[in-house]
Scaffold this motif. Structure first.
Motif, PDB file in Angstrom:
ATOM      1  N   UNK A 177       3.883 -14.094   2.520  1.00 54.48           N
ATOM      2  CA  UNK A 177       3.954 -12.644   2.699  1.00 54.48           C
ATOM      3  C   UNK A 177       5.390 -12.135   2.609  1.00 54.48           C
ATOM      4  N   UNK A 178       6.328 -12.867   3.206  1.00 54.68           N
ATOM      5  CA  UNK A 178       7.699 -12.384   3.206  1.00 54.68           C
ATOM      6  C   UNK A 178       8.287 -12.365   1.808  1.00 54.68           C
ATOM      7  N   UNK A 179       8.060 -13.418   1.019  1.00 56.85           N
ATOM      8  CA  UNK A 179       8.620 -13.435  -0.323  1.00 56.85           C
ATOM      9  C   UNK A 179       7.817 -12.551  -1.288  1.00 56.85           C
ATOM     10  N   UNK A 206       5.295  -2.957  -0.049  1.00 59.98           N
ATOM     11  CA  UNK A 206       5.177  -4.172   0.768  1.00 59.98           C
ATOM     12  C   UNK A 206       3.731  -4.375   1.218  1.00 59.98           C
ATOM     13  N   UNK A 207       3.060  -3.275   1.574  1.00 59.61           N
ATOM     14  CA  UNK A 207       1.670  -3.386   2.018  1.00 59.61           C
ATOM     15  C   UNK A 207       0.753  -3.873   0.913  1.00 59.61           C
ATOM     16  N   UNK A 208       0.926  -3.332  -0.306  1.00 66.21           N
ATOM     17  CA  UNK A 208       0.091  -3.762  -1.430  1.00 66.21           C
ATOM     18  C   UNK A 208       0.376  -5.216  -1.802  1.00 66.21           C
ATOM     19  N   UNK A 209       1.642  -5.618  -1.725  1.00 63.75           N
ATOM     20  CA  UNK A 209       2.007  -6.992  -2.102  1.00 63.75           C
ATOM     21  C   UNK A 209       1.469  -8.016  -1.116  1.00 63.75           C
ATOM     22  N   UNK A 250      10.263 -11.991  14.571  1.00 67.94           N
ATOM     23  CA  UNK A 250      11.643 -11.838  14.103  1.00 67.94           C
ATOM     24  C   UNK A 250      11.697 -12.371  12.675  1.00 67.94           C
ATOM     25  N   UNK A 251      11.576 -11.451  11.732  1.00 70.96           N
ATOM     26  CA  UNK A 251      11.464 -11.824  10.329  1.00 70.96           C
ATOM     27  C   UNK A 251      12.445 -11.014   9.500  1.00 70.96           C
ATOM     28  N   UNK A 252      12.138 -10.898   8.214  1.00 72.89           N
ATOM     29  CA  UNK A 252      13.044 -10.213   7.316  1.00 72.89           C
ATOM     30  C   UNK A 252      13.308  -8.774   7.696  1.00 72.89           C
ATOM     31  N   UNK A 253      12.279  -8.087   8.207  1.00 72.31           N
ATOM     32  CA  UNK A 253      12.466  -6.686   8.597  1.00 72.31           C
ATOM     33  C   UNK A 253      13.525  -6.573   9.686  1.00 72.31           C
ATOM     34  N   UNK A 254      13.401  -7.390  10.740  1.00 71.51           N
ATOM     35  CA  UNK A 254      14.339  -7.310  11.857  1.00 71.51           C
ATOM     36  C   UNK A 254      15.744  -7.726  11.433  1.00 71.51           C
ATOM     37  N   UNK A 255      15.828  -8.832  10.688  1.00 66.14           N
ATOM     38  CA  UNK A 255      17.138  -9.281  10.214  1.00 66.14           C
ATOM     39  C   UNK A 255      17.767  -8.216   9.322  1.00 66.14           C
ATOM     40  N   UNK A 256      16.947  -7.623   8.442  1.00 64.24           N
ATOM     41  CA  UNK A 256      17.471  -6.611   7.540  1.00 64.24           C
ATOM     42  C   UNK A 256      17.936  -5.372   8.278  1.00 64.24           C
TER      43      UNK A 256
END
Length: 684
Positions: free
Chosen positions: A364-366, A404-407, A259-265
């Protein structure tokens, strides 16, 4: 310099979390624990820097502010480390353990694992008893089904949290310090109920609701679909099978579970759009109130509930802060997705949990969020009207996944030694389903639950989850789906991050200077030398690098260290296979190897050590027993290794140079009883 800084005005705030993070890194990087005098001096210096701000010309005010941020980062990290101080077990304990269940999850070996507080150990005073312990349940269980809030009693094996398995390796002991874990272990006897769960503590009440929801979802959705749904709705991943987890990791879809930025977003974005469109259908309301701001407030309330229901772990806390900053920006008529908003979120996270800086989740998230904001902000300068409207959403998904994948790819590779070659393909095929079906269906299930119609939402969730699991299985099965890399030297990620941040944050043509540190990071990674020798802190396992990879001294035992060594080498094979490799001369419980001019002998067990006459001609003697003093060689016995930690050896001009974990870390609060005592006396 004056003119250079003037040109950056209006764009310098993005550097605030960077400089704050430098201070945190300095605190964790030093090899000693600061006393109160150093903290007082740093505080005075911080106040002096703030006082200089008004005295400096406009173009130079950023300099004292930047230094103040560095000092603040170090001070916050130090205060945080002292504020979580709790007793740590400093010996191996076997006996009765009593404690209250505050968390239930699964270990890497797929065993049920309990975290207990209110711990009571036999013949141990409360002042020395760890505040929390974590135990895995092995053997015959079933007499009691652990529930949050229950007080259990069991017979357990406990030991202090382990340090890094090699110098510069992951430090579980430090992580445990900040989580309040004073001991870890296991039990092979049945767990018994001492007292049933109590009513009262809000945190445990919420946790019990989480567990109930998780079981309800898993009952409604059988097999791995229910386990996946429970993970994204409540954060409970205990039902996920290891095979499915491996498929998700190999296809770079494991982030869909956290449960991270993707889910919250996705969740807040869906709620925001639904609420805003619903309010627009009510003209009387929208004429008097700003529908956009009301929708943002409703999304924020939902995000807060989701955060509470998911357990409030570090990843979810970080995601909630980022989403909250963006929704508040909407309510204040500011742009939601800006570098400034990302910087504010990063500062809040680092102030609350400075230890998160070194974790892959924070990095990774930032990294992904910063890259997405920077790239899409750059693309706004161009006219995209030539693109067909129907293709824009699909192109946005592909581009977002690619960016996002490259970062995050180098960060993921550095921490997990693994690269998913088809991760972009898997994410392009899965993330849209997650956003358009799975998360909206979860909201629908929650809305319909009070009237008994949640099955509709859960059924729709199951369809989307079935597709995601299919993609994970298919992509992970493709030839060459996963590649492996060796661990980089410690400066690599810092250089890479600095170079990328210069490119993103600096204004003007000098931003291209960031390519220099990024390129240097790549060269350092490629040329990073793995140790030719590794010795576990138990003294029972050694690993020697040979032509076919690292050879290990035994096929079983010390499995965590063995697995970590092989993964860090970039060659994760089974321990038994590494044992078969050439490189070590093995005879029973005795191993020998010559590395350069050094002759090493390693023995396991009292009898094997007793058979060694002095050092048997060796330069280095390794043993998992305590050796008698007065031997003519370097002795690395269990007593020495417990103090020094694991040891790595490097060949330099034919000479073997040994480096220990303690050489790298020094004596800190989380790894030295002596450092804790000194700090306690200094702060009195």
């Amino acid at each position: 310099m004056d003119n250079g800084l003037l040109r950056q005005q209006g764009h310098l705030f993005g550097w605030s979390p960077v400089l704050f993070a430098v201070g945190i890194s300095l605190y964790f990087g030093v090899r000693f624990e600061a006393g109160i005098a150093l903290y007082a001096g740093a505080t005075v210096a911080l106040l002096a820097c703030l006082g200089l701000v008004r005295l400096c010309p406009d173009g130079l005010r950023a300099l004292p502010i930047g230094l103040a941020l560095v000092l603040a980062g170090g001070l916050v990290a130090g205060v945080r480390a002292h504020s979580v101080a709790a007793p740590v077990l400093d010996f191996r304990y076997y006996g009765p353990v009593e404690g209250r269940v505050i968390e239930i999850d699964r270990s890497a070996s797929d065993a049920v694992r309990l975290t207990l507080d209110r711990v009571v150990l036999e013949d141990m005073s409360p002042a020395r008893t760890p505040a929390r312990v974590r135990l895995s349940l092995h053997g015959q269980q079933g007499y009691v089904t652990p529930e949050p809030g229950q007080t259990l009693i069991l017979t357990g094996h406990l030991s202090p949290p382990a340090g890094p398995v090699e110098p510069d390796g992951f430090d579980f002991r430090r992580m445990a310090w900040f989580e309040g874990l004073g001991a870890v272990g296991y039990t092979r006897t049945p767990v018994l109920l001492a007292r049933p769960a109590e009513d009262g503590a809000a945190g445990l009440a919420i946790y019990r609701v989480r567990v109930a929801i998780s079981r309800w979802v898993q009952t409604a959705l059988p097999d791995e679909r229910g386990a996946f749904a429970a993970a994204i709705m409540t954060g409970d991943r205990s039902a996920m099978g290891q095979e499915v987890l491996e498929d998700l990791r190999a296809s770079n879809l494991a982030h869909l579970l956290a449960i991270s930025g993707l889910h919250m977003g996705l969740l807040t974005g869906f709620v925001f759009l639904v609420m805003r469109n619903a309010l627009l259908l009510w003209p009387g309301f929208t004429l008097r109130h700003p529908a956009k701001k009301v929708a943002a407030f409703c999304a924020l309330v939902v995000a807060a509930g989701y955060y509470a229901m998911s357990g409030g772990n570090v990843a979810t806390e970080r995601a909630f802060i980022m989403v909250s900053v963006m929704l508040v920006a909407v309510m204040l008529d500011r742009r939601a997705l800006t570098i400034r908003a990302v910087a504010i979120a990063a500062l809040i996270v680092l102030v609350l949990r400075p230890e998160a800086l070194s974790g892959p989740g924070f990095q990774m998230s930032f990294a992904a969020t910063t890259a997405l904001v920077a790239v899409f902000g750059f693309l706004r300068r161009f006219d995209m009207d030539w693109l067909p409207r129907r293709l824009r959403p699909a192109l946005g998904v592909v581009l977002s996944s690619l960016i996002a994948g490259l970062a995050t790819a180098p960060i993921s590779a550095a921490h997990f030694n693994q690269v998913s070659h088809y991760g972009l393909l898997a994410n392009v095929l899965s993330v849209p389903v997650m956003g358009t079906l799975v998360m909206p269906a979860a909201v629908l299930a929650a809305v319909l639950a009070p009237v008994g119609l949640s099955g509709i939402g859960l059924w729709l969730m199951g369809l989307g989850i079935r597709w995601i699991l299919f993609i994970a299985d298919w992509v992970s099965g493709l030839e060459g789906a996963v590649g492996h890399v060796h661990s980089p030297a410690p400066p690599v990620l810092g250089l890479l991050a600095f170079g990328a941040l210069v490119i993103v944050l600096w204004q003007g043509r000098w931003r291209l200077a960031g390519l220099g540190p990024a390129a240097l990071a790549g060269v350092l990674w490629l040329t990073t030398e793995r140790p030719v020798l590794l010795i576990a802190d138990s003294g029972a396992l050694i690993g020697v690098m040979g032509d076919q990879g690292r050879a290990l001294s035994k096929p079983r035992g010390d499995g965590f260290a063995a697995r970590a060594w092989l993964e860090n080498d970039g060659g994760p094979v089974a321990q038994a296979q590494a044992f078969e490799r050439p490189g070590l001369s093995i005879e029973g419980r005795r191993q020998e190897v010559r590395l350069g001019s050094a002759h090493l002998v390693a023995v396991r067990g009292k009898m094997a050590l007793a058979d060694v006459v002095d050092c048997d001609g060796a330069d280095i003697l390794v043993s998992n027993q305590q050796a008698r003093p007065g031997r003519s060689c370097t002795v690395l016995d269990i007593a020495t290794l417990r103090d020094s930690g694991a040891i790595a050896g490097y060949l330099r001009d034919g000479e073997l140079q040994l480096v220990s974990v303690r050489d790298r870390t020094g004596e800190r609060l989380w790894n030295s009883r002596r450092a804790r005592e000194v700090a306690r006396l200094a702060w009195r």
